[in-house]
Every structure is written in C-alpha cells, then in structure tokens.
Enzyme design. Structure first.
Site, PDB file in Angstrom:
ATOM      1  CG  ASP A  10      -1.975  -1.161   1.065  1.00 32.93           C
ATOM      2  OD1 ASP A  10      -2.415  -1.428  -0.070  1.00 32.93           O
ATOM      3  OD2 ASP A  10      -2.310  -1.787   2.085  1.00 32.93           O
ATOM      4  CE  LYS A  32      -3.983  -6.107  -0.163  1.00 30.90           C
ATOM      5  NZ  LYS A  32      -4.632  -4.838  -0.550  1.00 30.90           N
ATOM      6  CG  ASP A  59      -7.387  -5.684  -2.527  1.00 33.45           C
ATOM      7  OD1 ASP A  59      -8.591  -5.914  -2.715  1.00 33.45           O
ATOM      8  OD2 ASP A  59      -6.939  -5.270  -1.439  1.00 33.45           O
ATOM      9  CE  LYS A  61     -10.879  -4.693  -0.212  1.00 35.90           C
ATOM     10  NZ  LYS A  61      -9.523  -4.142  -0.375  1.00 35.90           N
ATOM     11  CG  ASP A  64     -20.593  -0.157 -11.207  1.00 36.11           C
ATOM     12  OD1 ASP A  64     -21.828  -0.047 -11.427  1.00 36.11           O
ATOM     13  OD2 ASP A  64     -19.788   0.773 -11.365  1.00 36.11           O
ATOM     14  CB  ILE A  65     -24.684  -2.540 -12.965  1.00 36.26           C
ATOM     15  CG1 ILE A  65     -23.894  -1.788 -14.028  1.00 36.26           C
ATOM     16  CG2 ILE A  65     -25.527  -1.589 -12.132  1.00 36.26           C
ATOM     17  CD1 ILE A  65     -24.764  -1.130 -15.090  1.00 36.26           C
ATOM     18  N   PRO A  66     -23.662  -5.629 -13.062  1.00 36.18           N
ATOM     19  CG  PRO A  66     -25.048  -7.500 -12.809  1.00 36.18           C
ATOM     20  CD  PRO A  66     -25.022  -6.002 -12.620  1.00 36.18           C
ATOM     21  CG  ASN A  67     -22.781  -4.358 -19.435  1.00 28.16           C
ATOM     22  OD1 ASN A  67     -22.411  -5.301 -20.129  1.00 28.16           O
ATOM     23  ND2 ASN A  67     -22.704  -3.098 -19.851  1.00 28.16           N
ATOM     24  CB  THR A 119     -10.542  -7.802   8.178  1.00 32.32           C
ATOM     25  OG1 THR A 119      -9.753  -7.079   7.236  1.00 32.32           O
ATOM     26  CG2 THR A 119     -10.654  -9.234   7.740  1.00 32.32           C
ATOM     27  N   GLY A 210       0.094  -6.267   5.435  1.00 35.74           N
ATOM     28  CA  GLY A 210       0.581  -4.973   4.959  1.00 35.74           C
ATOM     29  C   GLY A 210       1.520  -4.332   5.949  1.00 35.74           C
ATOM     30  NE  ARG A 211      -2.024  -0.773   8.068  1.00 38.80           N
ATOM     31  CZ  ARG A 211      -3.242  -0.426   8.482  1.00 38.80           C
ATOM     32  NH1 ARG A 211      -3.464   0.795   8.912  1.00 38.80           N
ATOM     33  NH2 ARG A 211      -4.238  -1.299   8.416  1.00 38.80           N
TER      34      ARG A 211
HETATM   35  O1  C5P Z   1      -1.736  -3.074   6.670  1.00 40.32           O
HETATM   36  P1  C5P Z   1      -2.691  -4.222   6.768  1.00 40.32           P
HETATM   37  O2  C5P Z   1      -2.015  -5.532   7.128  1.00 40.32           O
HETATM   38  O3  C5P Z   1      -3.886  -3.917   7.641  1.00 40.32           O
HETATM   39  O4  C5P Z   1      -3.210  -4.408   5.264  1.00 40.32           O
HETATM   40  C1  C5P Z   1      -4.269  -5.261   4.928  1.00 40.32           C
HETATM   41  C2  C5P Z   1      -4.541  -5.124   3.464  1.00 40.32           C
HETATM   42  O5  C5P Z   1      -5.612  -6.001   3.118  1.00 40.32           O
HETATM   43  C3  C5P Z   1      -4.959  -3.719   3.020  1.00 40.32           C
HETATM   44  O6  C5P Z   1      -4.375  -3.501   1.748  1.00 40.32           O
HETATM   45  C4  C5P Z   1      -6.470  -3.804   2.888  1.00 40.32           C
HETATM   46  O7  C5P Z   1      -6.947  -2.980   1.848  1.00 40.32           O
HETATM   47  C5  C5P Z   1      -6.677  -5.270   2.525  1.00 40.32           C
HETATM   48  N1  C5P Z   1      -7.970  -5.836   2.894  1.00 40.32           N
HETATM   49  C6  C5P Z   1      -8.426  -5.879   4.202  1.00 40.32           C
HETATM   50  N2  C5P Z   1      -9.644  -6.433   4.495  1.00 40.32           N
HETATM   51  C7  C5P Z   1     -10.402  -6.951   3.532  1.00 40.32           C
HETATM   52  C8  C5P Z   1      -9.957  -6.924   2.192  1.00 40.32           C
HETATM   53  C9  C5P Z   1      -8.715  -6.368   1.927  1.00 40.32           C
HETATM   54  O8  C5P Z   1      -7.732  -5.440   5.102  1.00 40.32           O
HETATM   55  N3  C5P Z   1     -11.553  -7.550   3.835  1.00 40.32           N
END
Ligand code: C5P
Length: 232
Positions: A10, A32, A59, A61, A64-67, A119, A210-211
């Site tokens: 990120d 990712k 990632d 995500k 939107d509408i299916p089309n 999450t 991530g972090r």
């Molecule tokens: O920094 P951290 O470990 O929290 O990063 C988690 C990554 O997973 C972020 O890029 C976040 O957008 C992604 N993510 C998430 N929860 C989801 C889907 C994706 O945290 N349900």
C-alpha cells in the site's frame, strides 16, 4: 498454488514500491497491489512488477452493475495478474458476469476472490450502519456460499472465519485472509485480527499482510517471520 504470504504494497508511488521491493533482492514474493498504488501509478505498475517476476494479487474490490464489472474484468484480465477480487455484496449475477469477463478467449483466467465483510467492519457497525442483523460469521458464510454458487475460487475474510468458510464451501475453496498482526503488534484500523501462526491453525490459504511488514524496521525480516509462522 499453496499456502503463501501476500504482501500488501500500500504505497502511493512507483518509486516507493520499487524501493520497498528492492530490499528483497532476488527473492520473488506475492505482491498485493491495491487501490492506492493502482490509482496513483496506473496499470503500468502491474506490468512492471510482474515483469520482475513477482506474483500479483490485484485488489481493486469491484462492485457495480454486472455489465460494468464484466467489462472491467475483461480489461483487467489482460494485465495477466494471478488473483483479483470483487465485493460479494454485488450479488451472484454480478459475480457470474465478472467471471465471464475475466476469462480469456483461451479459457485461462486469474483466480477470482470475493470480499465478504471487510476485516475492519465489526458486528456492531454491520448491524447499526448496514442494517445486517445476522451475526458476522453467518453473513460471511452466506456471502461465501453465494461466491461458490457463482463459481468463484474463494473469498477474502478474517482468518477467524476461515474454518466456517471451509466447512460450508469445501476445503479447496480458498480463504485469503487480511487482518493479520504479530502478537506484539499494532492493530491499527483492523478489528478481526489473528497472528500468522493462528491463521495457519485456522486453515487460511493465504494471509495478506501490509503494515506489519511494510512499516517494520526490517521488512524482509518481518516477511520471513510471517513465512516461518504461517508456512512453516
Ligand atoms: O496493513 P494491513 O495488514 O492492515 O493491510 C491489509 C490489506 O488487506 C490492506 O491492503 C487492505 O486494503 C486489505 N484488505 C483488508 N480487508 C479486507 C480486504 C482487503 O484489510 N476484507
């Protein structure tokens, strides 16, 4: 593909992401690319990271509408990523359309994974703000079953929900799980979290971290610690 650690890169510029990846030297990792990097650096960043030999989970995500989702997935399929995703809340019709759009003329396609509940969402907010009265685990399971019906490959969920997803959708239905923190680490905005070792015990197929890696004093050591705990 087996169990693996996916590193959420990120960052908001090409320069930052390559500075980060260079720390891994010749090691190829599963990267990712999320909205921040894709919106700032554009599709070329995907081609460049792929050309360096890394695997990619794109990632974005989609919801939107299916089309619209079908046509967007068709564009994304040309980027040759390994995995991409959408929101299960977009309905089974949207997920089926996405799969159709993602499938290339030769029948190949990246893995397609559905986000169940983020999450960062707690059961309380789900009930108060989204007006979803069911327990979070039931909601995740129901969305996972919708994704399976649409023939997707798996879901994004918390490691805490991996057992219930595998129980209801089968052990080969993938659980890609963010919300991973070291035992002594910061939770920041994540709510439903576990350690890499617990994610392994719970049966997650991929952890997304991530972090805890990108902000660590030694990101390569933090990555290796995740791999040791999760893959073994
Ligand atoms: O920094 P951290 O470990 O929290 O990063 C988690 C990554 O997973 C972020 O890029 C976040 O957008 C992604 N993510 C998430 N929860 C989801 C889907 C994706 O945290 N349900």
């Amino acid at each position: 593909m087996g169990k693996d650690v996916i590193v959420a890169c990120d960052f908001s510029s090409e320069e930052e992401v390559f500075k980060f990846l260079s720390k891994f030297q010749d090691k190829k990792i599963f990267v990712k690319i999320g909205m921040e990097l894709f919106y700032s650096a554009g599709p070329d960043i995907v081609r460049k990271i792929k050309a360096d030999g890394h695997k990619i989970f794109l990632d974005l995500k989609l919801h939107d509408i299916p089309n619209t989702v079908k046509k967007s997935m068709s564009v994304l399929s040309k980027l040759d990523v390994d995995m991409t995703n959408l929101h299960a809340a977009g309905t089974i019709d949207m997920m089926k359309a996405a799969l159709e759009g993602l499938t290339r003329p030769d029948g190949t396609r990246p893995l397609l994974i559905a986000v169940t509940q983020l999450t960062s969402t707690s059961e309380e907010r789900m009930r108060k703000e989204l007006w979803i009265e069911k327990p979070i685990a039931d909601t995740v399971m129901h969305y996972a079953m919708n994704a399976k019906e649409a023939m997707l490959d798996g879901v994004v969920c918390s490691p805490l929900e991996a057992p219930i997803v595998h129980k209801s959708c089968g052990s080969s239905f993938l659980t890609v799980t963010p919300g991973v923190r070291f035992a002594d680490g910061e939770k920041s905005d994540q709510v439903r979290v576990t350690t890499p070792a617990d994610a392994k015990k719970l049966g997650s197929d991929y952890i997304v971290v991530g972090r805890p890696i990108t902000a660590a004093p030694d990101p390569v050591e933090a990555y290796q610690k995740c791999v040791r705990e999760f893959v073994g």
